[in-house]
Design a protein around this motif. Structure first.
Motif, short mmCIF file in Angstrom:
data_model
loop_
_atom_site.label_atom_id
_atom_site.label_comp_id
_atom_site.label_asym_id
_atom_site.label_seq_id
_atom_site.Cartn_x
_atom_site.Cartn_y
_atom_site.Cartn_z
N ALA A 145 -32.99 -4.02 1.33
CA ALA A 145 -32.15 -4.93 2.12
C ALA A 145 -32.06 -6.32 1.51
O ALA A 145 -31.02 -6.96 1.59
N GLU A 146 -33.17 -6.79 0.94
CA GLU A 146 -33.12 -8.17 0.45
C GLU A 146 -33.81 -8.34 -0.90
O GLU A 146 -34.60 -9.26 -1.09
N GLY A 147 -33.47 -7.42 -1.81
CA GLY A 147 -34.08 -7.44 -3.13
C GLY A 147 -33.92 -8.77 -3.85
O GLY A 147 -34.90 -9.35 -4.35
N ALA A 148 -32.69 -9.30 -3.87
CA ALA A 148 -32.44 -10.54 -4.60
C ALA A 148 -33.21 -11.69 -3.96
O ALA A 148 -33.79 -12.53 -4.65
N GLY B 203 -31.61 8.81 6.00
CA GLY B 203 -30.43 8.06 6.42
C GLY B 203 -30.02 8.36 7.84
O GLY B 203 -30.54 9.27 8.49
N CYS B 204 -29.09 7.54 8.34
CA CYS B 204 -28.65 7.71 9.72
C CYS B 204 -27.21 7.25 9.87
O CYS B 204 -26.83 6.21 9.34
N ASP B 205 -26.42 8.05 10.59
CA ASP B 205 -25.01 7.71 10.85
C ASP B 205 -24.78 7.21 12.27
O ASP B 205 -23.65 7.07 12.71
N LYS B 206 -25.86 6.98 13.01
CA LYS B 206 -25.69 6.69 14.43
C LYS B 206 -25.32 5.22 14.70
O LYS B 206 -24.68 4.92 15.68
N VAL C 152 -31.51 -1.47 11.63
CA VAL C 152 -31.15 -1.69 10.21
C VAL C 152 -31.11 -0.39 9.39
O VAL C 152 -30.64 -0.41 8.26
N VAL C 153 -31.62 0.68 9.97
CA VAL C 153 -31.78 1.91 9.17
C VAL C 153 -30.48 2.38 8.49
O VAL C 153 -30.49 2.72 7.31
N PRO C 154 -29.34 2.40 9.19
CA PRO C 154 -28.13 2.86 8.50
C PRO C 154 -27.78 2.00 7.27
O PRO C 154 -27.10 2.46 6.37
N TYR C 155 -28.28 0.75 7.27
CA TYR C 155 -28.00 -0.14 6.12
C TYR C 155 -29.07 -0.02 5.03
O TYR C 155 -28.78 -0.21 3.86
N THR C 156 -30.32 0.25 5.43
CA THR C 156 -31.37 0.31 4.40
C THR C 156 -31.56 1.71 3.83
O THR C 156 -31.93 1.86 2.68
N ARG C 157 -31.35 2.73 4.65
CA ARG C 157 -31.56 4.10 4.16
C ARG C 157 -30.23 4.82 3.94
O ARG C 157 -30.23 5.96 3.48
N GLY C 158 -29.12 4.22 4.34
CA GLY C 158 -27.82 4.79 4.04
C GLY C 158 -27.38 5.90 4.97
O GLY C 158 -27.96 6.10 6.04
N ALA C 159 -26.35 6.62 4.55
CA ALA C 159 -25.76 7.68 5.37
C ALA C 159 -26.69 8.89 5.42
O ALA C 159 -27.55 9.06 4.57
N GLN D 125 -34.89 10.19 9.27
CA GLN D 125 -34.56 9.13 10.23
C GLN D 125 -33.82 9.73 11.41
O GLN D 125 -33.89 9.24 12.52
N ASN D 126 -33.06 10.78 11.15
CA ASN D 126 -32.38 11.51 12.23
C ASN D 126 -32.56 12.99 11.92
O ASN D 126 -31.61 13.70 11.60
#
Ligand code: 5AD
Ligand code: SF4
Length: 456
Positions: free
Chosen positions: A99-102, A169-172, A178-185, A214-215
């Motif tokens: 999420a915040e590597g940089a 990942g999670c599509d919910k 934050v999971v859909p953004y950090t672990r993706g679809a 995650q789901n």
């Protein structure tokens, strides 16, 4: 890769894992990847050649802890260098890295490299490169395929239970998460690769696997014949593996509890009668604002259907208090739902504002003191239910999988089907086995058991 590949001198690796069980799994896989390079695990950061922080981004506190840990590591690194023992490499992995590597690289110059959850299979190259130049940052664009393709099915096993990631990942898109953004679809591993990994675990004495995602109940991996599998079908395939006697899965979304999955809880005796099925809130208004995609009544009816399929099944859940707009009445609805469902245990959290999530900009953020009081009341109620569930087990004989030695001589500690710890005397020879145990009392957070009959 076998344990004997150790041409290089041993280097000390310390991994600190934050957050969920998937991070625990990922940490174990990182050790598997690094072991052939000559790394051996050390329980101490002090003196380590490589320290990996496997981070969690789910709540604010989890991310902040990482930064304070980096400060501590920086001092340990200086001491190590001063002792002439070489330099400590500091790496940040996991969801904060994604999420915040940089930001980590800017805010914490002590960090040598940053690697997201879908890129850790590339750790050996990254580490080799950072010994030459600092500043590698790798966050893959969510292609778990590459990672799983390059991980071996062989696992280093430390006891009779293991985690096994089957879905990521999670599509919910719950508005707080934050999971859909950090672990993706959502993405599911193919059945064959999961079965191969489970078989390798069973051959090494693993008796119980917890399937992670995650789901996880949305699992739909390739079945090898060009069709989508499902979680109940996957568990059926895993049930055929000799020696693997207990299957658990976590975490599930209520909307993905299919009829087939519910039926599996009645039909497949290897599936443990314990289900983690978070609802987060008992208020329809809050459930809507959270974008949970179901109402309170639908959840309660679902629980009734699951319990009808398997009356021995017990539930755990997750709850968030103090979500934006939560009134006393909404909170009462949550307490009332908990009273109706009756949980064997549950995790509960104060809402934490996460940057980039829709809820972070919602009006009606709840006063900290109010949220604190609600959390306390909710936890007291859950604790009452947890104690009542345990008290009901006293006098019963239940199956226990013994996992490790206890503190006393010959004492062993195992797990009930509902995940409580069970202590039994004179049972250390049964580690790795599932045996009937009579529950004779309650510990603080555990059950006290007695062996029914001591096998010869
Ligand atoms: N604030 C508080 N709790 C959260 N969770 C997820 N995101 C947040 C947040 N922003 C909780 C949910 C979820 C569990 C893993 O963490 O209850 O089910
Ligand atoms: Fe997060 Fe779970 Fe909601 Fe997915 S279903 S967005 S992982 S809380």
């Amino acid at each position: 890769m076998s344990e004997t590949v150790k041409s290089e001198p041993l280097k000390k690796l310390h991994i600190k894992t934050y957050g969920c069980q998937m991070n625990v799994y990922d940490s174990e896989r990182m050790v598997d990847i690094l072991r052939p390079l000559g790394y051996e695990v050390s329980g101490e950061a002090d003196g380590a050649d490589l320290v990996l922080l496997n981070t969690c981004h789910i709540r604010e506190k989890a991310a902040e802890k990482v930064y304070s840990e980096i400060g501590r590591l920086k001092e340990l690194r200086e001491e190590k260098t001063a002792r002439g023992e070489g330099r400590m490499t500091i790496a940040v992995a996991g969801c904060v890295a994604q999420a915040e590597g940089a930001e980590i690289m800017n805010r914490a110059p002590a960090v040598d490299l940053v690697v997201g959850p879908q890129a850790y299979h590339q750790l050996p190259e990254l580490i080799a490169r950072t010994t030459r130049a600092r500043g590698e940052r790798l966050s893959a664009d969510f292609a778990p395929e590459d990672k799983f393709d390059s991980l071996s099915a062989e696992r280093h096993v430390t006891g009779p239970t293991a985690f096994l990631t089957v879905q990521e990942g999670c599509d919910k898109f719950c508005t707080f998460c934050v999971v859909p953004y950090t672990r993706g679809a959502e993405w599911s591993r193919p059945v064959a690769s999961i079965v191969a990994e489970a078989r390798s675990l069973a051959e090494k004495g693993v008796r119980e696997v917890t399937l992670l995602g995650q789901n996880v109940n949305a699992y739909n991996g390739d079945d090898g014949a060009g069709n989508e599998s499902s979680l109940p079908l996957l568990m059926e395939a895993l049930s055929e593996i000799h020696g693997l006697d207990r299957i658990r899965y976590t975490t599930s979304h209520p909307n993905d509890m299919t009829d087939e999955l519910i039926r599996a809880h009645a039909d497949n005796p290897k599936i443990m009668p314990y289900l983690h099925l978070p609802v987060q809130s008992g208020s329809d208004k809050i459930l809507r604002a959270m974008n949970r995609k179901h109402g309170r009544q639908a959840y309660i009816e679902l629980i009734e259907r699951i319990k009808a399929a398997n009356p021995r099944l017990a539930l755990s859940g997750d709850f968030i208090v103090g979500f934006p707009g939560e009134t006393d009445k909404d909170f009462d609805d949550t307490m009332d739902l908990i009273r109706q469902v009756r949980y064997a245990s549950a995790f509960s959290f104060k809402y934490s504002k996460r940057p980039g999530t829709p809820a972070s900009g919602m009006p009606g953020q709840v006063d900290e003191a109010v949220a604190d009081a609600r959390l306390k009341a909710l936890q007291a109620l859950i604790n009452e239910q947890q104690q009542a569930f345990k008290a009901d087990l006293v006098g019963q004989t239940i199956d226990v999988l013994f996992e490790k030695r206890g503190r006393h001589n010959r004492q062993a500690i195992g797990r009930s089907p509902w995940l409580q710890s069970v202590f039994a005397e004179d049972a250390d020879h049964l580690i790795g086995q599932i045996v009937p145990v009579k529950i004779i009392g309650l510990g603080n957070n555990s059950l006290i058991g007695e062996l029914e009959s001591v096998p010869a």
